[in-house]
Design an enzyme around this catalytic site. Structure first.
Site, PDB file in Angstrom:
ATOM      1  N   LYS A 112       0.818  -1.213   0.000  1.00  0.00           N
ATOM      2  CA  LYS A 112       0.000   0.000   0.000  1.00  0.00           C
ATOM      3  C   LYS A 112       0.851   1.262   0.000  1.00  0.00           C
ATOM      4  CE  LYS A 112      -0.695   0.596   4.988  1.00  0.00           C
ATOM      5  NZ  LYS A 112       0.074   1.835   5.056  1.00  0.00           N
ATOM      6  N   THR A 113       1.984   1.234   0.720  1.00  0.00           N
ATOM      7  CA  THR A 113       2.838   2.426   0.760  1.00  0.00           C
ATOM      8  C   THR A 113       3.390   2.734  -0.623  1.00  0.00           C
ATOM      9  OG1 THR A 113       3.465   1.923   3.044  1.00  0.00           O
ATOM     10  CG2 THR A 113       4.860   3.479   1.850  1.00  0.00           C
ATOM     11  N   ASP A 161      -3.764   7.637   4.329  1.00  0.00           N
ATOM     12  CA  ASP A 161      -3.235   6.302   4.586  1.00  0.00           C
ATOM     13  C   ASP A 161      -3.927   5.736   5.827  1.00  0.00           C
ATOM     14  OD1 ASP A 161      -1.655   4.060   4.453  1.00  0.00           O
ATOM     15  OD2 ASP A 161       0.134   5.010   5.313  1.00  0.00           O
ATOM     16  N   GLU A 162      -4.003   4.409   5.941  1.00  0.00           N
ATOM     17  CA  GLU A 162      -4.593   3.745   7.116  1.00  0.00           C
ATOM     18  C   GLU A 162      -5.992   4.312   7.423  1.00  0.00           C
ATOM     19  OE1 GLU A 162      -3.140   1.237   8.179  1.00  0.00           O
ATOM     20  OE2 GLU A 162      -0.969   1.448   8.183  1.00  0.00           O
ATOM     21  N   GLN A 181      -7.568  -4.625   9.622  1.00  0.00           N
ATOM     22  CA  GLN A 181      -6.533  -4.140  10.533  1.00  0.00           C
ATOM     23  C   GLN A 181      -6.997  -2.923  11.337  1.00  0.00           C
ATOM     24  OE1 GLN A 181      -2.302  -4.413   9.060  1.00  0.00           O
ATOM     25  NE2 GLN A 181      -3.315  -4.581   7.079  1.00  0.00           N
ATOM     26  N   ARG A 238       2.368  -9.796  10.722  1.00  0.00           N
ATOM     27  CA  ARG A 238       3.686  -9.151  10.859  1.00  0.00           C
ATOM     28  C   ARG A 238       4.787 -10.129  10.460  1.00  0.00           C
ATOM     29  NH1 ARG A 238       2.012  -5.127   9.747  1.00  0.00           N
ATOM     30  NH2 ARG A 238       0.069  -6.285   9.564  1.00  0.00           N
TER      31      ARG A 238
END
Length: 757
Positions: free
Chosen positions: A42-43, A228-229, A259, A612
Site C-alpha cells: 500500500k505504501t 493512509d490507514e 486491521q 507481521r
C-alpha cells in the site's frame, strides 16, 4: 481492463507495480478506495499516486494533502516521492492528521483568538490540568477520577461534540459534573493558549464548519486529499476529510478494515466500510497479493480473520511457496512460556537470524516483564517498544517545560512545573499564592513573575530570593527566543542559568548519573535537529516532539530483539514472530467478552500480529498464568480454535499426563491437547530446527507441579475438597481448598499430604 495514460509514463516505468496497483495509481475519475491487505504494497501505491499526481497530472505539491498516522511514515513517503519525481517537495502537506491540523491552526490562529505559538499539551499535561480543574471545582477525585474524565472528554472531542451541546443531554450526577469539568478544562486551555491532541482535530473541524471563507479557501487550495490507514480514522478525521474534499471529491484513501484495531481511541471501522456511500461514484480496488509472508502464514491469517462478519470480502495470497509451517505451542505456565520462547529466540540468533528481525508480541504491556527477565538472564539485548519514552522522563520534561514557557508564556502547566525546579524556595504554599495572584491579576504565572519586580509580601525571604532568580532566568531566555537563538542554544543557556544539572551532580548515584546523561542526550538531539533544520526554530522543535508517537521514536537495533504490544506492531514486519499469551481473557481481553463488535476487533488485533511475520510464526498459550497476584487457570484463545488443524503444527509442552477431555478445562471446549487430529507427539524435525525450546526450569519439574485448579482432593483430617486457587511454584506452592464441609483452608503443597481423586 486497465485504463492506461495515452502516453507511456516514465514514472510508472520506474516503479514496480502489479496490474491492480498500477490501475489504482493512474485512475483519476473520482473518489478512490483501495483495500490494501497486510503486506500488499500500500505504501508503494500511495507514494506512486502522489508522484503521479505531481509529475503526470501537474498538480503542485503544496496543493496535495496527504495524511498518515506516524511522522516516520510521512517522512519515508516524502523521501520516496522525492526520489520518484526528482523534485524537492517542501510545500507538500504530508504528515499525521495531528501535525497537519496543527499547521492549519497556526496559520489561522487569529481567526479564533489564539496565538500561532500556542502550546500542545501531551498526556501528562492534560492529566495535570484535569486534576487542577477538579480541585478548583471542589470535586472529589475518588468519585470523579481525572483519568476517567479525560477519557470521556477525549471521546466527545473525537466526535466533535462541544461542552455547550451536552448541557441539555446530561442526566446522571457524573454526566452533570463531567460537563462542568469539560467546560472549565477548555476555558483553562484557552486561557493558557494551549490545545491538547484531540483539540487539534476538533478545532480544525469547528473552524472549517464555522468559517465559510476558510473552508472554501482550503477546498480550492487542496486539489487532492489522500489518506493512509483510513480504517483507523475517527469521526473528527472523517469530518476533516469530507470538509477538505468539498464537492470535487478528489479523495484517495488506502486501508484495510481487517486491521482496524483502535476503536478504544475513537477509530471507526465504519468509515472505510461506508466510504462508497459517503462518496458516490467511488472506484474500489483490492490489493490481495501479499509480498511479505509465506504461504503457510497467509493461510493461517486468512482462516483466523474469516469468522468476522463485519468486513469486506478479500483473501490474501502470495506467489511465495514453501517456508516453515506455523506452530501453536501449549505451555504449563507463563514462566515456562517466557523461558522457552526466549530459548527459541536465542537458538534462532545462533543460526544467524538478526535480533532486529525477531519480535515477541503480546496483548498488554504487563506481559513484557517475564520476557524481559528471561532475556536479561540470557544476556540478550532487547528493546521494549511503547515503554517510557525518552521525552517522558522527569528530567527531560523539566527541560522541555522551560523551553515551552519560552515559546508560550501563558502556559501555566509548564510554569507550575518549573517554578521550583531546581529547588529555589518556592514550594507548594508559594505556588498556591502565586497562582492565586496570577488569577486575580488576569495573568499567567510567567506573566506575573516577569512583570512584577517588587517583592510579594506573602512570600518568605527564601521564596522572594528564588522568585527573583527565576524572573532573571526567564527574562534572559525570553530574550534569546526573541532573537531567534537556536533551540540548542536556548536549552544550554537554561541549564547554565538555572544550575539544573548541579543538583544531580551532587547526588553521586547511578540514577543521578543516568539523568545527567539523558539531559546531555537532549542537547545532542537539539544540536542535530538544529543542524538539519537551520530555518526552523524552537516552536517547531517542540511541536515535532509533542506529536511524535512511540513508533516515531523507535529505531531497530541490529543486536536487540523487539518486545512490543500487538497494537505497537501495526505497520511493521519481522522475519520471526512469537505471539504469546493466546488465551481467553488476554486475547481476546476478558472485558470484551460480552460485546461482539469488540470481539471482532480483538480478532483483527490477532490478525495484525499474524501478518507481521515474514518467515516463521509461533503462537503460544499457557495453562496457568499469574494474574492479579494469583496463579489462575487459563484456556486457549477462541481465535486459535477457528483455524483448521491442517494449517499449523501443535506442540504440547505443558507436561501434563493425558486425561479425558471433561477433566481438562471441563468448562470450555478449546483444549488443544485433545482436539481431533492433535497427537501428543514430537513436532516434525524441521520445526525443532526452527524453534528449539528448552526444557522447563528445575522448579517447574513434573514432580513439583502435581496439582491444578479444580482438582478434587482428599485430606486425612479435613476430608474431601476442591482446589480453588494456586499460587507460587515448586516447594513454595500454596493452595486454597474448598472442603465439602464449606470451610476454606490455605495449605502449603509440600505439607498438604493430599490424595488426588
Amino acid at each position: 481492463m486497465i485504463s492506461w495514460p495515452q502516453s507511456r509514463s516514465p514514472l510508472l516505468d520506474s516503479v514496480v507495480l502489479n496490474p491492480v496497483q498500477k490501475e489504482a495509481v493512474v485512475y483519476d475519475e473520482g473518489p478512490q478506495l483501495v483495500f490494501a491487505g497486510a503486506g500488499t504494497g500500500k505504501t508503494r501505491v500511495l507514494t506512486a499516486k502522489i508522484a503521479f499526481l505531481i509529475q503526470e497530472k501537474g498538480i503542485p505539491p503544496h496543493q496535495i494533502f496527504a495524511a498518515t498516522f506516524t511522522n516516520k511514515a510521512a517522512r519515508e513517503m516524502q523521501l520516496r516521492v522525492e526520489s520518484l519525481t526528482g523534485l524537492p517537495l517542501k510545500g507538500l502537506w504530508i504528515g499525521t492528521f495531528h501535525s497537519l491540523c496543527a499547521r492549519l491552526l497556526r496559520r489561522e490562529a487569529s481567526r479564533f483568538g489564539f496565538s500561532p505559538s500556542f502550546s500542545i499539551f501531551d498526556a501528562d499535561d492534560q492529566l495535570s490540568q484535569v486534576k487542577k480543574t477538579v480541585r478548583e471545582l471542589n470535586l472529589d477525585e475518588r468519585t470523579m477520577p481525572p483519568k476517567t474524565l479525560l477519557s470521556a472528554m477525549s471521546r466527545y472531542k473525537n466526535a466533535c461534540i462541544q461542552p455547550q451541546t451536552l448541557v441539555e443531554k446530561q442526566g446522571s450526577y457524573f454526566e452533570q459534573e463531567l460537563v462542568r469539568v469539560y467546560t472549565a478544562y477548555q476555558e483553562s486551555l484557552t486561557r493558557q493558549q494551549a490545545m491538547d491532541f484531540d483539540d487539534l482535530l476538533a478545532q480544525s473541524v469547528y473552524l472549517l464548519r464555522r468559517d465559510e471563507d476558510v473552508r472554501r479557501s482550503y477546498q480550492a487550495h487542496f486539489r487532492y486529499v489522500l489518506v493512509d490507514e483510513y480504517q483507523d480514522t475517527n469521526l473528527a478525521q472523517f469530518y476533516l476529510v469530507k470538509l477538505l474534499a468539498g464537492a470535487g471529491n478528489r479523495v484517495f484513501v488506502v486501508g484495510d478494515d481487517d486491521q482496524s484495531i483502535y476503536a478504544w481511541r475513537g477509530a471507526q471501522v465504519e468509515n472505510i466500510l461506508s466510504f462508497e456511500t459517503v462518496f458516490p461514484g467511488t472506484k474500489v480496488f483490492k490489493l490481495e497479493e501479499n509480498y511479505r509472508s509465506t504461504e503457510a502464514i497467509l493461510a493461517f491469517a486468512n482462516a483466523a480473520i474469516t469468522p468476522n462478519v463485519v468486513r469486506a470480502a478479500k483473501t490474501l495470497w502470495t506467489g511465495r511457496k514453501g517456508g516453515a509451517g506455523v506452530l501453536v505451542t501449549r505451555y504449563r505456565d507463563d514462566r515456562m512460556e517466557s523461558e522457552s520462547v526466549c530459548d527459541a529466540v536465542k537458538a534462532a540468533l545462533s543460526r544467524g537470524v538478526k535480533a532486529r528481525d525477531v519480535a515477541v508480541l503480546f496483548r498488554t504491556n504487563a506481559q513484557s516483564r517475564l520476557f524481559e527477565d528471561s532475556m536479561r538472564k540470557r544476556r540478550m539485548a532487547y528493546v521494549l517498544v511503547g515503554g517510557m519514552s525518552f521525552y517522558e522522563r522527569r528530567e527531560i520534561k523539566d527541560c522541555l517545560a522551560y523551553l515551552r514557557l519560552c515559546v508560550n508564556p501563558k502556559d501555566d502547566v509548564s510554569g507550575e512545573r518549573i517554578l521550583n525546579v531546581p529547588p529555589r524556595g518556592l514550594g507548594d504554599k508559594s505556588r498556591d499564592l502565586l497562582v492565586a495572584g496570577a488569577r486575580e491579576a488576569g495573568q499567567s504565572l510567567a506573566e506575573l513573575i516577569c512583570g512584577n519586580d517588587r517583592p510579594l509580601p506573602a512570600l518568605l525571604a527564601r521564596g522572594q530570593k528564588g522568585l527573583s532568580e527565576l524572573r532573571e532566568v526567564l527574562l534572559l531566555l525570553f530574550e534569546l527566543v526573541k532573537d531567534n537563538a537556536s533551540p540548542h542554544t536556548v536549552c544550554s543557556e537554561m541549564l547554565t542559568l538555572t544550575g539544573y544539572l548541579t543538583v544531580f551532580e551532587g547526588e553521586d548515584s547511578e540514577e543521578a548519573e543516568a539523568r545527567i546523561e539523558n539531559v546531555n542526550e537532549l542537547l545532542n538531539a537539539l544540536a542535530i535537529w538544529t543542524e538539519e533544520n537551520p530555518s526552523r526554530g524552537l516552536a517547531e522543535f517542540l511541536e515535532e516532539i509533542s506529536l511524535a508517537s512511540d513508533l516515531d521514536r523507535w529505531e531497530r537495533k541490529d543486536d536487540a530483539v523487539n518486545l512490543m504490544t500487538l497494537h505497537c506492531a501495526k505497520g511493521l514486519e519481522f522475519k520471526s514472530v512469537f505471539i504469546v499469551g493466546c488465551e481467553d481473557g488476554i486475547l481476546p481481553s476478558r472485558q470484551n467478552f460480552d460485546d461482539e463488535a469488540k470481539i471482532e476487533e480483538e480478532r483483527r488485533l490477532f490478525y495484525v500480529g499474524i501478518t507481521r511475520a515474514m518467515e516463521t510464526l509461533e503462537c503460544s498459550s499457557a495453562d496457568q498464568r499469574f494474574r492479579f497476584g494469583n496463579l489462575l487457570p487459563m484456556i486457549p484463545s477462541r481465535f486459535l480454535s477457528a483455524v483448521p488443524d491442517a494449517l499449523y503444527s501443535f506442540i504440547d509442552k505443558s507436561g501434563y499426563i493425558a486425561q479425558p477431555r471433561e477433566e481438562r478445562h471441563h468448562a470450555h471446549s478449546l483444549d488443544f491437547g485433545t482436539r481431533q487430529g492433535h497427537r501428543r507427539a514430537e513436532p516434525a524435525p524441521h520445526h525443532e530446527q526452527a524453534f528449539s525450546h528448552a526444557a522447563a526450569p528445575d522448579d517447574f519439574s513434573q514432580e513439583t507441579v502435581q496439582y491444578r485448579m479444580g482438582q478434587q482432593v482428599a485430606h486425612k483430617i479435613y476430608g474431601r475438597g476442591k482446589i480453588v486457587n494456586l499460587s507460587g511454584f515448586g516447594d513454595d506452592m500454596r493452595m486454597t481448598v474448598l472442603f465439602n464441609d464449606g470451610s476454606r483452608r490455605k495449605l502449603m503443597a509440600k505439607f498438604a499430604d493430599f490424595e488426588t481423586l
